[in-house]
Design a protein around this motif. Structure first.
Motif, PDB file in Angstrom:
ATOM      1  N   GLN A   1       0.800  -1.216   0.000  1.00 49.84           N
ATOM      2  CA  GLN A   1       0.000   0.000   0.000  1.00 49.84           C
ATOM      3  C   GLN A   1       0.838   1.275   0.000  1.00 49.84           C
ATOM      4  OE1 GLN A   1      -2.618  -0.316   3.373  1.00 49.84           O
ATOM      5  NE2 GLN A   1      -3.831  -1.909   2.426  1.00 49.84           N
ATOM      6  N   GLU A   2       2.170   1.092  -0.013  1.00 49.72           N
ATOM      7  CA  GLU A   2       3.090   2.228   0.027  1.00 49.72           C
ATOM      8  C   GLU A   2       2.766   3.181   1.168  1.00 49.72           C
ATOM      9  OE1 GLU A   2       3.704   3.979  -3.800  1.00 49.72           O
ATOM     10  OE2 GLU A   2       3.954   2.045  -4.755  1.00 49.72           O
ATOM     11  N   THR A   3       2.452   2.609   2.323  1.00 49.96           N
ATOM     12  CA  THR A   3       2.235   3.376   3.541  1.00 49.96           C
ATOM     13  C   THR A   3       3.279   2.932   4.559  1.00 49.96           C
ATOM     14  OG1 THR A   3       0.647   1.742   4.352  1.00 49.96           O
ATOM     15  CG2 THR A   3      -0.250   3.623   3.153  1.00 49.96           C
ATOM     16  N   GLU A   4       3.272   3.574   5.699  1.00 47.91           N
ATOM     17  CA  GLU A   4       4.237   3.241   6.735  1.00 47.91           C
ATOM     18  C   GLU A   4       3.556   2.505   7.880  1.00 47.91           C
ATOM     19  OE1 GLU A   4       5.809   7.114   7.608  1.00 47.91           O
ATOM     20  OE2 GLU A   4       7.373   6.885   6.087  1.00 47.91           O
ATOM     21  N   ILE A   5       4.302   1.578   8.480  1.00 50.94           N
ATOM     22  CA  ILE A   5       3.829   0.833   9.640  1.00 50.94           C
ATOM     23  C   ILE A   5       4.906   0.954  10.717  1.00 50.94           C
ATOM     24  CG2 ILE A   5       3.125  -1.395  10.567  1.00 50.94           C
ATOM     25  CD1 ILE A   5       2.462  -2.261   7.684  1.00 50.94           C
TER      26      ILE A   5
ATOM     27  N   ALA B   1      -9.625   3.130   0.400  1.00 47.54           N
ATOM     28  CA  ALA B   1     -10.017   2.028  -0.476  1.00 47.54           C
ATOM     29  C   ALA B   1     -10.720   0.901   0.280  1.00 47.54           C
ATOM     30  CB  ALA B   1      -8.782   1.477  -1.190  1.00 47.54           C
ATOM     31  N   ILE B   2     -10.762   0.987   1.587  1.00 48.47           N
ATOM     32  CA  ILE B   2     -11.332  -0.101   2.383  1.00 48.47           C
ATOM     33  C   ILE B   2     -12.863  -0.064   2.346  1.00 48.47           C
ATOM     34  CG2 ILE B   2     -11.474   1.067   4.617  1.00 48.47           C
ATOM     35  CD1 ILE B   2     -10.256  -1.461   5.872  1.00 48.47           C
ATOM     36  N   ASP B   3     -13.460  -1.223   2.463  1.00 46.11           N
ATOM     37  CA  ASP B   3     -14.908  -1.361   2.558  1.00 46.11           C
ATOM     38  C   ASP B   3     -15.392  -0.557   3.772  1.00 46.11           C
ATOM     39  OD1 ASP B   3     -17.462  -2.300   3.311  1.00 46.11           O
ATOM     40  OD2 ASP B   3     -17.022  -4.352   2.713  1.00 46.11           O
ATOM     41  N   PRO B   4     -16.420   0.280   3.633  1.00 49.51           N
ATOM     42  CA  PRO B   4     -16.904   1.074   4.776  1.00 49.51           C
ATOM     43  C   PRO B   4     -17.274   0.224   5.996  1.00 49.51           C
ATOM     44  CG  PRO B   4     -17.892   1.867   2.744  1.00 49.51           C
ATOM     45  CD  PRO B   4     -17.132   0.610   2.396  1.00 49.51           C
TER      46      PRO B   4
END
Length: 183
Positions: A29-33, A102-105
């Motif tokens: 997701q090219e995010t940081e954790i 992008a996640i399902d609500p």
């Protein structure tokens, strides 16, 4: 008393573990954790369990916290595990992640829901909520594993043996750990 003596003969901490905060890049997701990593601060003396066995490095233990928990919630325990010869990586619960557009609500509602068992509706919805939350936690665990295996440079992971990984969890994190496959 017996359990205390038995535990001390099984796990003999070498010293206090070094601890550090590391930010991994999630390759999917090219995010940081953000994770917390513990490792032994002294070289670990290993008994020769198998004659001629080569040292493959330090095994990893991935820690999944409780519902709403933080990567720091069991510092003393995880430091003790690390001082026994493991590299321990802990992540935050999914409720502390940034929202994903992008996640399902419905997933987003479950991700942010506090743990509650105070009403009949809480009890009735728990099987569905916990199943969905376990899947979301599992998805995050897989992203953490992918980031760790991606070889991000950090001295905290030096000497890690990525072929030997265990996943453990506390409380609800145990459900995520039990559902994981790290092979």
């Amino acid at each position: 008393m017996w359990a205390e003596r038995r535990a001390s003969s099984v796990i003999k901490p070498t010293d206090q573990a070094r601890v550090g905060e590391v930010v991994l890049t999630d390759p999917t997701q090219e995010t940081e954790i953000a994770v917390r990593i513990w490792r032994p601060s002294q070289p670990v003396q290993r008994d020769a369990v198998k004659a001629g066995a080569s040292d493959r490095g330090l095994p990893l233990v991935i820690y999944v916290p409780s519902w709403g928990g933080r990567r720091s919630e069991n510092d003393v325990l995880l430091s003790t595990v690390a001082s026994a010869g493991f590299i321990v990586v802990a992540m935050d619960d999914i409720s502390h992640d940034r929202p994903d557009p992008a996640i399902d609500p419905a997933d987003e509602t479950v991700r942010l829901a506090p743990f509650s068992m105070q009403t009949a509706q809480d009890y009735a919805s728990f099987p569905t909520t916990s199943e969905r939350r376990t899947r979301l936690g599992y998805d995050k665990l897989q992203r953490v594993l992918a980031a760790l295996r991606g070889g991000q440079p950090t001295t905290m992971l030096e000497g890690a043996d990525f072929s030997r990984i265990a996943v453990v969890g506390y409380s609800f994190g145990g459900a995520v750990a039990a559902s994981s496959r790290v092979g």
